[in-house]
Design a protein around this motif. Structure first.
Motif, PDB file in Angstrom:
ATOM      1  N   GLY A   1       0.655  -1.166  -0.016  1.00  0.00           N
ATOM      2  CA  GLY A   1      -0.122  -0.014   0.124  1.00  0.00           C
ATOM      3  C   GLY A   1       0.954   1.180   0.018  1.00  0.00           C
ATOM      4  O   GLY A   1       0.463   2.340  -0.575  1.00  0.00           O
ATOM      5  N   TYR A   2       1.978   1.135   0.493  1.00  0.00           N
ATOM      6  CA  TYR A   2       3.030   2.169   0.272  1.00  0.00           C
ATOM      7  C   TYR A   2       3.809   2.256  -0.765  1.00  0.00           C
ATOM      8  O   TYR A   2       4.755   2.886  -0.734  1.00  0.00           O
ATOM      9  N   GLN A   3       3.510   1.246  -1.499  1.00  0.00           N
ATOM     10  CA  GLN A   3       4.255   0.987  -2.851  1.00  0.00           C
ATOM     11  C   GLN A   3       5.847   0.352  -2.762  1.00  0.00           C
ATOM     12  O   GLN A   3       6.515   0.740  -3.633  1.00  0.00           O
ATOM     13  N   LEU A   4       6.081  -0.232  -1.682  1.00  0.00           N
ATOM     14  CA  LEU A   4       7.129  -1.162  -1.428  1.00  0.00           C
ATOM     15  C   LEU A   4       7.169  -2.187  -1.945  1.00  0.00           C
ATOM     16  O   LEU A   4       6.095  -2.954  -2.397  1.00  0.00           O
ATOM     17  N   LEU A   5       8.247  -2.917  -2.442  1.00  0.00           N
ATOM     18  CA  LEU A   5       8.276  -4.246  -3.016  1.00  0.00           C
ATOM     19  C   LEU A   5       8.557  -5.277  -1.801  1.00  0.00           C
ATOM     20  O   LEU A   5       9.496  -5.640  -1.578  1.00  0.00           O
ATOM     21  N   ALA A   6       7.020  -5.702  -1.620  1.00  0.00           N
ATOM     22  CA  ALA A   6       7.282  -6.512  -0.511  1.00  0.00           C
ATOM     23  C   ALA A   6       6.605  -7.866  -0.730  1.00  0.00           C
ATOM     24  O   ALA A   6       5.610  -7.766  -1.525  1.00  0.00           O
ATOM     25  N   ARG A   7       7.235  -8.898  -0.205  1.00  0.00           N
ATOM     26  CA  ARG A   7       6.807 -10.209  -0.295  1.00  0.00           C
ATOM     27  C   ARG A   7       6.897 -11.068   0.910  1.00  0.00           C
ATOM     28  O   ARG A   7       7.377 -10.551   1.932  1.00  0.00           O
ATOM     29  N   MET A   8       6.133 -12.294   0.854  1.00  0.00           N
ATOM     30  CA  MET A   8       6.127 -13.206   1.846  1.00  0.00           C
ATOM     31  C   MET A   8       6.563 -14.595   1.557  1.00  0.00           C
ATOM     32  O   MET A   8       6.282 -15.037   0.401  1.00  0.00           O
ATOM     33  N   GLU A   9       7.387 -15.029   2.343  1.00  0.00           N
ATOM     34  CA  GLU A   9       7.734 -16.509   2.203  1.00  0.00           C
ATOM     35  C   GLU A   9       7.792 -17.270   3.422  1.00  0.00           C
ATOM     36  O   GLU A   9       8.220 -16.566   4.585  1.00  0.00           O
ATOM     37  N   ARG A  10       7.668 -18.684   3.325  1.00  0.00           N
ATOM     38  CA  ARG A  10       7.909 -19.458   4.461  1.00  0.00           C
ATOM     39  C   ARG A  10       9.309 -19.314   5.041  1.00  0.00           C
ATOM     40  O   ARG A  10      10.350 -19.512   4.143  1.00  0.00           O
ATOM     41  N   SER A  11       9.300 -19.104   6.232  1.00  0.00           N
ATOM     42  CA  SER A  11      10.870 -19.381   6.858  1.00  0.00           C
ATOM     43  C   SER A  11      11.281 -20.831   6.832  1.00  0.00           C
ATOM     44  O   SER A  11      10.647 -21.896   6.588  1.00  0.00           O
ATOM     45  N   ALA A  12      12.795 -20.845   6.489  1.00  0.00           N
ATOM     46  CA  ALA A  12      13.536 -22.162   6.300  1.00  0.00           C
ATOM     47  C   ALA A  12      13.541 -22.839   7.379  1.00  0.00           C
ATOM     48  O   ALA A  12      13.509 -23.896   7.462  1.00  0.00           O
ATOM     49  N   LEU A  13      13.327 -21.982   8.715  1.00  0.00           N
ATOM     50  CA  LEU A  13      13.353 -23.010  10.071  1.00  0.00           C
ATOM     51  C   LEU A  13      12.064 -23.607  10.114  1.00  0.00           C
ATOM     52  O   LEU A  13      11.164 -23.405   9.858  1.00  0.00           O
TER      53      LEU A  13
END
Lengths: 101, 176
Positions: free
Chosen positions: A89-101
């Motif tokens: 919403g603030y126009q940042l390049l944001a993504r989510m990913e599962r943690s490797a832990l």
């Protein structure tokens, strides 16, 4: 901004996970570097979205700038999704990913 | 040369003052620039995939991306409305000013940032382009003009971010 109501909690379908432990696996919120976004703007967004103190927000911003990306938050999937939506919403390049832990 | 400044007129009103003609021209082009947001290449930047999971991303495109688009459109329209008040600073002045509600500050940040991103995508701008925006500047070169506009709009955005830091913004939360 514009209409400043708190967002309704809308959950987009769960990303495919085939392990029982998926519910417990933390999710990472990543922000990627962008040649246009101002450093001061990115710092401000981290402060606003996460409530991070300025020194931490600046540290994360510099990590994005120098390393190309930074892990800015880790936690539940629902919360990660909410943060990604906020950051986009603030126009940042944001993504989510599962943690490797 | 006087440089643009952001002033708090009163608790509910802000104004940009000392805007050189080029800055005023950049603001007046905001509508044209923002209208490019639906171009596929630009939309990919403004509404990026949130994960590596394609079914999840597909749902996001249907449910979340339209919300984001609406947010950006609304902010842009708010700023374009405010720009109706853009005016010269006096009869013989070569600078401009624009007064707007402090409650619109976040909309201004959104629109200015979005316009910069759109120009960046349109012209494939890189960080090194912005490090030396005025070197070998040619006003007949569209790419050079885009760099100059990204720089000018960034200058104004920086003033707003500074104002937000100083508490000169409304008590707004995140933008969604």
């Amino acid at each position: 901004m514009v209409v400043m109501t708190m967002p309704e909690t809308r959950t987009v379908g769960r990303p495919n996970t085939d392990a029982e432990t998926a519910f417990d696996t933390p999710w990472n919120v990543m922000v990627y570097n962008d040649p246009i976004n101002l450093m001061s703007y990115v710092t401000m967004v981290f402060q606003r979205v996460f409530g991070y103190p300025r020194p931490l927000a600046e540290k994360l911003m510099l990590e994005v700038h120098h390393r190309g990306r930074a892990l800015v938050w880790t936690g539940s999937r629902e919360r990660a999704e909410w943060y990604v939506r906020q950051l986009q919403g603030y126009q940042l390049l944001a993504r989510m990913e599962r943690s490797a832990l | 040369m006087k440089w643009p400044r952001l002033e708090q007129v009163d608790p509910s009103t802000l104004r940009f003052i000392a805007l050189p003609p080029f800055f005023a021209d950049c603001l007046l082009r905001l509508g044209e620039i923002l209208s490019q947001r639906n171009h596929p290449d630009i939309a990919r930047r403004l509404f990026p995939a949130p994960s590596d999971d394609e079914p999840f991303n597909a749902e996001w495109r249907v449910m979340i991306a339209p919300e984001l688009r609406h947010l950006f459109v609304e902010a842009g329209e708010m700023v374009l409305g405010d720009l109706a008040a853009l005016e010269p600073e006096g009869h013989w002045a070569h600078t401009f000013r624009v007064v707007f509600p402090a409650a619109h500050a976040d909309a201004w940040m959104s629109a200015l940032n979005e316009a910069r991103l759109i120009l960046g995508e349109q012209f494939g701008l890189r960080e090194e382009d912005l490090d030396h925006p005025m070197s070998k500047f040619n006003p007949n070169n569209a790419r050079h003009m885009a760099i100059a506009r990204v720089w000018a709009l960034g200058y104004l955005l920086e003033l707003l971010v500074g104002g937000a830091d100083a508490g000169a913004r409304p008590e707004n939360g995140p933008c969604l």
